[in-house]
Design a protein around this motif. Structure first.
Motif, PDB file in Angstrom:
ATOM      1  N   ARG A  78      19.785  23.765  18.874  1.00  0.00           N
ATOM      2  CA  ARG A  78      19.306  22.538  18.244  1.00  0.00           C
ATOM      3  C   ARG A  78      18.415  22.845  17.051  1.00  0.00           C
ATOM      4  NH1 ARG A  78      17.817  18.654  23.360  1.00  0.00           N
ATOM      5  NH2 ARG A  78      19.878  18.787  24.297  1.00  0.00           N
ATOM      6  N   THR A  79      18.439  21.930  16.127  1.00  0.00           N
ATOM      7  CA  THR A  79      17.521  21.953  14.989  1.00  0.00           C
ATOM      8  C   THR A  79      16.689  20.685  15.058  1.00  0.00           C
ATOM      9  OG1 THR A  79      19.078  23.184  13.616  1.00  0.00           O
ATOM     10  CG2 THR A  79      17.359  21.945  12.471  1.00  0.00           C
ATOM     11  N   ARG A  80      15.395  20.824  14.885  1.00  0.00           N
ATOM     12  CA  ARG A  80      14.489  19.669  14.912  1.00  0.00           C
ATOM     13  C   ARG A  80      14.051  19.351  13.486  1.00  0.00           C
ATOM     14  NH1 ARG A  80      11.006  17.266  19.043  1.00  0.00           N
ATOM     15  NH2 ARG A  80       9.258  16.227  18.027  1.00  0.00           N
ATOM     16  N   VAL A  81      14.152  18.097  13.117  1.00  0.00           N
ATOM     17  CA  VAL A  81      13.740  17.621  11.802  1.00  0.00           C
ATOM     18  C   VAL A  81      12.637  16.601  12.024  1.00  0.00           C
ATOM     19  CG1 VAL A  81      14.481  16.467   9.682  1.00  0.00           C
ATOM     20  CG2 VAL A  81      16.075  17.953  10.909  1.00  0.00           C
ATOM     21  N   GLU A  82      11.517  16.763  11.304  1.00  0.00           N
ATOM     22  CA  GLU A  82      10.384  15.853  11.427  1.00  0.00           C
ATOM     23  C   GLU A  82       9.976  15.366  10.042  1.00  0.00           C
ATOM     24  OE1 GLU A  82       8.262  18.131  15.195  1.00  0.00           O
ATOM     25  OE2 GLU A  82       7.295  18.161  13.233  1.00  0.00           O
ATOM     26  N   LEU A  83       9.732  14.083   9.918  1.00  0.00           N
ATOM     27  CA  LEU A  83       9.257  13.503   8.663  1.00  0.00           C
ATOM     28  C   LEU A  83       7.979  12.732   8.972  1.00  0.00           C
ATOM     29  CD1 LEU A  83       9.960  13.100   5.637  1.00  0.00           C
ATOM     30  CD2 LEU A  83      10.826  10.864   6.316  1.00  0.00           C
ATOM     31  N   THR A  84       6.871  13.167   8.362  1.00  0.00           N
ATOM     32  CA  THR A  84       5.569  12.565   8.609  1.00  0.00           C
ATOM     33  C   THR A  84       5.122  11.796   7.373  1.00  0.00           C
ATOM     34  OG1 THR A  84       4.986  14.385  10.089  1.00  0.00           O
ATOM     35  CG2 THR A  84       3.162  13.065   9.243  1.00  0.00           C
ATOM     36  N   ASP A  85       4.611  10.579   7.599  1.00  0.00           N
ATOM     37  CA  ASP A  85       4.067   9.788   6.498  1.00  0.00           C
ATOM     38  C   ASP A  85       2.715   9.215   6.906  1.00  0.00           C
ATOM     39  OD1 ASP A  85       4.196   6.976   7.458  1.00  0.00           O
ATOM     40  OD2 ASP A  85       6.345   7.276   7.412  1.00  0.00           O
ATOM     41  N   PRO A  86       1.935   8.714   5.943  1.00  0.00           N
ATOM     42  CA  PRO A  86       0.564   8.274   6.230  1.00  0.00           C
ATOM     43  C   PRO A  86       0.445   6.815   6.662  1.00  0.00           C
ATOM     44  CG  PRO A  86       0.912   8.240   3.882  1.00  0.00           C
ATOM     45  CD  PRO A  86       2.194   8.788   4.503  1.00  0.00           C
TER      46      PRO A  86
ATOM     47  N   MET B  50       0.815  -1.195   0.000  1.00  0.00           N
ATOM     48  CA  MET B  50       0.000   0.000   0.000  1.00  0.00           C
ATOM     49  C   MET B  50       0.862   1.263   0.000  1.00  0.00           C
ATOM     50  SD  MET B  50      -3.018   0.897   2.632  1.00  0.00           S
ATOM     51  CE  MET B  50      -3.702   2.492   2.700  1.00  0.00           C
ATOM     52  N   PHE B  51       1.956   1.258   0.735  1.00  0.00           N
ATOM     53  CA  PHE B  51       2.822   2.424   0.790  1.00  0.00           C
ATOM     54  C   PHE B  51       4.165   2.061   0.180  1.00  0.00           C
ATOM     55  CE2 PHE B  51      -0.109   2.905   4.349  1.00  0.00           C
ATOM     56  CZ  PHE B  51      -0.657   4.132   4.051  1.00  0.00           C
ATOM     57  N   GLY B  52       4.843   3.042  -0.336  1.00  0.00           N
ATOM     58  CA  GLY B  52       6.147   2.817  -0.951  1.00  0.00           C
ATOM     59  C   GLY B  52       6.516   4.019  -1.789  1.00  0.00           C
ATOM     60  N   ALA B  53       7.168   3.785  -2.898  1.00  0.00           N
ATOM     61  CA  ALA B  53       7.567   4.880  -3.786  1.00  0.00           C
ATOM     62  C   ALA B  53       6.336   5.684  -4.178  1.00  0.00           C
ATOM     63  CB  ALA B  53       8.253   4.319  -5.024  1.00  0.00           C
ATOM     64  N   GLY B  54       6.459   6.998  -4.106  1.00  0.00           N
ATOM     65  CA  GLY B  54       5.355   7.875  -4.449  1.00  0.00           C
ATOM     66  C   GLY B  54       4.444   8.225  -3.293  1.00  0.00           C
ATOM     67  N   THR B  55       4.676   7.643  -2.114  1.00  0.00           N
ATOM     68  CA  THR B  55       3.867   7.965  -0.939  1.00  0.00           C
ATOM     69  C   THR B  55       4.173   9.389  -0.514  1.00  0.00           C
ATOM     70  OG1 THR B  55       3.899   5.679  -0.198  1.00  0.00           O
ATOM     71  CG2 THR B  55       3.358   7.340   1.448  1.00  0.00           C
ATOM     72  N   PRO B  56       3.145  10.237  -0.330  1.00  0.00           N
ATOM     73  CA  PRO B  56       3.411  11.614   0.085  1.00  0.00           C
ATOM     74  C   PRO B  56       3.924  11.675   1.524  1.00  0.00           C
ATOM     75  CG  PRO B  56       1.056  11.190   0.090  1.00  0.00           C
ATOM     76  CD  PRO B  56       1.725   9.967  -0.479  1.00  0.00           C
ATOM     77  N   VAL B  57       4.941  12.483   1.740  1.00  0.00           N
ATOM     78  CA  VAL B  57       5.482  12.706   3.075  1.00  0.00           C
ATOM     79  C   VAL B  57       5.609  14.208   3.289  1.00  0.00           C
ATOM     80  CG1 VAL B  57       6.737  10.519   3.148  1.00  0.00           C
ATOM     81  CG2 VAL B  57       7.888  12.567   2.323  1.00  0.00           C
ATOM     82  N   THR B  58       5.700  14.599   4.547  1.00  0.00           N
ATOM     83  CA  THR B  58       5.897  16.004   4.895  1.00  0.00           C
ATOM     84  C   THR B  58       7.184  16.118   5.695  1.00  0.00           C
ATOM     85  OG1 THR B  58       3.509  16.370   5.007  1.00  0.00           O
ATOM     86  CG2 THR B  58       4.920  18.005   6.091  1.00  0.00           C
ATOM     87  N   LEU B  59       8.063  17.013   5.289  1.00  0.00           N
ATOM     88  CA  LEU B  59       9.318  17.267   5.983  1.00  0.00           C
ATOM     89  C   LEU B  59       9.259  18.650   6.603  1.00  0.00           C
ATOM     90  CD1 LEU B  59      12.288  16.484   6.619  1.00  0.00           C
ATOM     91  CD2 LEU B  59      12.889  17.614   4.470  1.00  0.00           C
ATOM     92  N   ARG B  60       9.534  18.725   7.903  1.00  0.00           N
ATOM     93  CA  ARG B  60       9.580  20.009   8.606  1.00  0.00           C
ATOM     94  C   ARG B  60      10.931  20.143   9.300  1.00  0.00           C
ATOM     95  NH1 ARG B  60       4.467  18.253   9.364  1.00  0.00           N
ATOM     96  NH2 ARG B  60       4.952  17.087  11.227  1.00  0.00           N
ATOM     97  N   VAL B  61      11.521  21.316   9.176  1.00  0.00           N
ATOM     98  CA  VAL B  61      12.775  21.629   9.860  1.00  0.00           C
ATOM     99  C   VAL B  61      12.529  22.902  10.645  1.00  0.00           C
ATOM    100  CG1 VAL B  61      15.218  22.175   9.576  1.00  0.00           C
ATOM    101  CG2 VAL B  61      14.102  20.592   7.977  1.00  0.00           C
ATOM    102  N   SER B  62      12.836  22.869  11.949  1.00  0.00           N
ATOM    103  CA  SER B  62      12.603  24.050  12.774  1.00  0.00           C
ATOM    104  C   SER B  62      13.800  24.303  13.675  1.00  0.00           C
ATOM    105  CB  SER B  62      11.320  23.888  13.594  1.00  0.00           C
ATOM    106  OG  SER B  62      11.417  22.758  14.443  1.00  0.00           O
ATOM    107  N   GLY B  63      13.910  25.529  14.075  1.00  0.00           N
ATOM    108  CA  GLY B  63      14.988  25.976  14.944  1.00  0.00           C
ATOM    109  C   GLY B  63      15.145  27.469  14.740  1.00  0.00           C
ATOM    110  N   SER B  64      15.968  28.075  15.534  1.00  0.00           N
ATOM    111  CA  SER B  64      16.205  29.509  15.377  1.00  0.00           C
ATOM    112  C   SER B  64      17.695  29.765  15.467  1.00  0.00           C
ATOM    113  CB  SER B  64      15.465  30.305  16.452  1.00  0.00           C
ATOM    114  OG  SER B  64      16.035  30.050  17.718  1.00  0.00           O
ATOM    115  N   GLY B  65      18.084  30.956  15.117  1.00  0.00           N
ATOM    116  CA  GLY B  65      19.493  31.322  15.177  1.00  0.00           C
ATOM    117  C   GLY B  65      20.053  31.218  16.586  1.00  0.00           C
ATOM    118  N   ARG B  66      19.203  31.401  17.580  1.00  0.00           N
ATOM    119  CA  ARG B  66      19.655  31.340  18.971  1.00  0.00           C
ATOM    120  C   ARG B  66      19.594  29.939  19.538  1.00  0.00           C
ATOM    121  NH1 ARG B  66      16.133  35.557  21.938  1.00  0.00           N
ATOM    122  NH2 ARG B  66      14.614  34.768  20.481  1.00  0.00           N
TER     123      ARG B  66
END
Length: 74
Positions: free
Chosen positions: A20-28, A1-17
């Motif tokens: 740490r930088t947080r990276v999140e990858l969400t899939d269905p 059901m899932f594999g190549a072509g599955t939509p994912v969401t990538l979020r990168v957050s953090g600030s100059g101060r």
């Protein structure tokens, strides 16, 4: 059901101060939990979580109703 072509969401957050930088990858696919494993030298996959553990300060999985998010802090 899932594999190549599955939509994912990538979020990168953090600030100059922030130190740490947080990276999140969400899939269905909330049922497919990532599990660290040992990849053989000839395996084409199975190294992602080993790399994540090597570079991340911490990481985890957040379960949603119809999604999961794998996150890490760098």
């Amino acid at each position: 059901m899932f594999g190549a072509g599955t939509p994912v969401t990538l979020r990168v957050s953090g600030s100059g101060r922030a130190a740490r930088t947080r990276v999140e990858l969400t899939d269905p696919d909330p049922q497919a939990r990532p599990v660290p494993r040992r990849a053989a030298g000839t395996d084409e996959s199975g190294r992602g979580l080993a790399l994540l553990e090597a570079v991340a300060l911490r990481w985890g999985v957040t379960q949603g109703y119809r999604t999961k998010t794998v996150w890490c802090e760098l």
